[in-house]
Design an enzyme around this catalytic site. Structure first.
Site, PDB file in Angstrom:
ATOM      1  N   HIS A 121       1.056  -1.277   0.082  1.00  0.00           N
ATOM      2  CA  HIS A 121       0.111   0.046   0.186  1.00  0.00           C
ATOM      3  C   HIS A 121       0.828   1.263  -0.257  1.00  0.00           C
ATOM      4  O   HIS A 121       1.985   1.011   0.493  1.00  0.00           O
ATOM      5  CB  HIS A 121      -0.916  -0.090   1.215  1.00  0.00           C
ATOM      6  CG  HIS A 121      -1.709   0.966   1.452  1.00  0.00           C
ATOM      7  ND1 HIS A 121      -1.743   2.381   1.819  1.00  0.00           N
ATOM      8  CD2 HIS A 121      -3.279   0.842   1.195  1.00  0.00           C
ATOM      9  CE1 HIS A 121      -2.712   2.773   1.906  1.00  0.00           C
ATOM     10  NE2 HIS A 121      -3.833   2.097   1.470  1.00  0.00           N
ATOM     11  N   ASP A 198       3.060  -4.926   8.029  1.00  0.00           N
ATOM     12  CA  ASP A 198       2.034  -4.204   7.963  1.00  0.00           C
ATOM     13  C   ASP A 198       0.609  -4.944   8.006  1.00  0.00           C
ATOM     14  O   ASP A 198       0.445  -5.889   7.079  1.00  0.00           O
ATOM     15  CB  ASP A 198       1.908  -3.532   6.554  1.00  0.00           C
ATOM     16  CG  ASP A 198       0.709  -2.774   6.048  1.00  0.00           C
ATOM     17  OD1 ASP A 198      -0.406  -3.056   6.969  1.00  0.00           O
ATOM     18  OD2 ASP A 198       0.485  -2.011   5.335  1.00  0.00           O
ATOM     19  N   GLN A 201      -4.431  -5.539   6.876  1.00  0.00           N
ATOM     20  CA  GLN A 201      -5.690  -6.504   6.234  1.00  0.00           C
ATOM     21  C   GLN A 201      -5.536  -7.696   7.139  1.00  0.00           C
ATOM     22  O   GLN A 201      -6.302  -8.568   6.614  1.00  0.00           O
ATOM     23  CB  GLN A 201      -5.181  -6.657   4.891  1.00  0.00           C
ATOM     24  CG  GLN A 201      -5.227  -5.319   4.038  1.00  0.00           C
ATOM     25  CD  GLN A 201      -6.791  -4.849   4.268  1.00  0.00           C
ATOM     26  OE1 GLN A 201      -7.807  -5.434   4.632  1.00  0.00           O
ATOM     27  NE2 GLN A 201      -7.173  -3.639   4.050  1.00  0.00           N
ATOM     28  N   LYS A 224     -10.398  -1.235  10.571  1.00  0.00           N
ATOM     29  CA  LYS A 224     -10.296  -2.538   9.526  1.00  0.00           C
ATOM     30  C   LYS A 224     -10.452  -3.594  10.486  1.00  0.00           C
ATOM     31  O   LYS A 224     -10.658  -5.080  10.089  1.00  0.00           O
ATOM     32  CB  LYS A 224      -8.991  -2.626   8.766  1.00  0.00           C
ATOM     33  CG  LYS A 224      -9.048  -1.404   7.797  1.00  0.00           C
ATOM     34  CD  LYS A 224      -7.663  -1.723   6.945  1.00  0.00           C
ATOM     35  CE  LYS A 224      -7.302  -0.425   6.199  1.00  0.00           C
ATOM     36  NZ  LYS A 224      -7.978  -0.164   4.896  1.00  0.00           N
ATOM     37  N   CYS A 362      -4.769   2.543  -3.791  1.00  0.00           N
ATOM     38  CA  CYS A 362      -3.524   3.010  -2.920  1.00  0.00           C
ATOM     39  C   CYS A 362      -2.357   2.126  -3.482  1.00  0.00           C
ATOM     40  O   CYS A 362      -1.580   1.947  -2.425  1.00  0.00           O
ATOM     41  CB  CYS A 362      -3.645   3.088  -1.510  1.00  0.00           C
ATOM     42  SG  CYS A 362      -4.857   4.559  -1.126  1.00  0.00           S
TER      43      CYS A 362
END
Ligand code: PMP
Length: 404
Positions: A121, A198, A201, A224, A362
């Site tokens: 991202h 990261d 997700q 999220k 993104c």
């Protein structure tokens, strides 16, 4: 899992959009909030609201206790060793900026490299790219295969290029790919390279165990994972967080202030400048408890069933081009219809009450590699149903008829 009961927990799902029952399939962008999370926020403002870590009055003390207890809940949720390894941020983007800027200041020099992947991202590209520019360091990229898997064929060569940090996504927000981060972390650590994961997700879809993973930093956003926007978490191993300089300066992060000089607070407060988002932090705790009540494993299994069903159904439509077909993936479906612009599909689906995301997600560098300008992306959560997928598939068929 009883989806009917679960759906009753999410008031936003029970409405018509453009005259049709809402089918919300944009969970990768943000998830909806259960009533318990909404109640936790209003309850905070109705009964507690006070600034935490300041003063001695009762409500202030309660706010502080609740905040610190929520920190412990997050610590246990991702199995961090220490409570002070949990830093509250505005979200994934701020967490990555915090690490990129403070790490670069202390440890990045001319000729060094930062290694990322081609499926990041923008939030995990631009902060590193800018730091590399400032320090005359190089940004190296692990390539991606057409399947949406990382291409690890040259990984040892990449690691040999004076890499000072590996920053990589656990799960791609475009392709849904679950990356082999344990392998990457092992390889990085063999060369004493720290790793930032990261987890934007993954946090709502996979069980995260930072000690088992052995990552040095991990970041995610609350919105999220069924909690509000504007709040998130940075996990860092104590030894790393202690080595990094403060990110921002002001109240809360200091120990003593004189006009000539200041000293800084200990972890986690050294990185939590200013008034914290107490209601957001309490809401994360409630969202975690809500997910745990359903069961992370149950959630993952159910969402995987939705993915299999939707992939099969979508595959029956002619001229569908899938982007991201990795074996190990979460319930994110990125696709295009041959000769049709992705945003036109999105507009028609929206008219039918179906919310999907269209665009570059993104991830412009990834789009360039795939040779496309964007995709239609449907992403599922545990409150979605097979019936909603049927409505979505009919919607795609309608879009195809109208646009091709
Ligand atoms: N990384 C990934 C993989 C994401 O999916 C997102 C959000 N789409 C981000 C980073 C940025 O998250 P936020 O905007 O909540 O900071």
């Amino acid at each position: 899992m009883d989806t009917t009961l679960i759906r009753n927990d999410f008031p936003i799902l029970h409405q018509n959009v453009n005259g049709k029952p809402l089918v919300y399939l944009d969970n990768t962008a943000t998830t909806q909030k259960p009533q318990v999370v909404i109640d936790r926020i209003s309850d905070y403002y109705e009964t507690i609201n006070s600034n935490a870590h300041r003063g001695t009055h009762t409500l202030g003390r309660i706010a502080t206790e609740k905040l610190e207890s929520a920190r412990t809940t997050v610590q246990k949720f991702i199995n961090a060793k220490e409570q002070h390894e949990i830093i509250f941020t505005k979200g994934t983007t701020e967490g990555i900026n915090l690490v990129a800027q403070t790490f670069a200041q202390q440890f990045l020099n001319e000729g060094d490299s930062v290694l990322i992947s081609a499926m990041e991202h923008h939030a995990n590209i631009v902060p590193w790219q800018q730091m590399c520019k400032q320090k005359k360091a190089n940004l190296l990229v692990i390539p991606v295969l057409e399947t949406g898997d990382l291409d690890l064929s040259n990984i040892d060569e990449l690691f040999s290029k004076n890499v000072k940090m590996l920053a990589v996504t656990h799960i791609s927000n475009v392709l849904g790919t679950i990356n082999p981060i344990e392998l990457l972390i092992e390889k990085a650590h063999a060369k004493n390279i720290p790793v930032l994961i990261d987890a934007a997700q993954s946090v709502a879809h996979e069980t995260i165990d930072v000690q088992k993973m052995d990552c040095d930093f991990l970041v995610f956003s609350a919105h999220k994972m069924y909690a509000p926007m504007g709040i998130g978490v940075l996990y860092g191993k104590s030894e790393w967080l202690n080595k990094l300089p403060p990110y921002q300066f002001g109240g809360e992060m200091i120990s003593e202030v004189r006009f000539e000089e200041s000293t800084f607070n200990e972890l986690p407060y050294k990185f939590e400048t200013g008034t914290p988002n107490v209601d957001g932090i309490l809401a994360i705790e409630t969202a975690i408890q809500y997910m745990q009540k359903i069961g992370l494993k149950q959630i993952a299994d159910y969402e995987h069933k939705l993915l299999t069903y939707a992939t099969e159904k979508l595959n029956e439509i002619d001229d569908i081009i899938f982007h991201g077909t990795a074996k190990n993936k979460i319930a994110v479906l990125s696709f295009n219809l041959k000769d049709v612009h992705h945003s036109d599909v999105g507009v028609i689906l929206d008219q039918l009450g179906i919310a999907v995301r269209t665009g570059d997600h993104c991830a412009q560098p990834l789009m360039r590699i795939l040779g496309i300008s964007g995709t239609v992306r449907a992403s599922f959560a545990f409150y979605n149903t097979k019936e909603e997928i049927d409505v979505f598939i009919e919607g795609v068929k309608t879009a195809k008829k109208m646009l091709q």
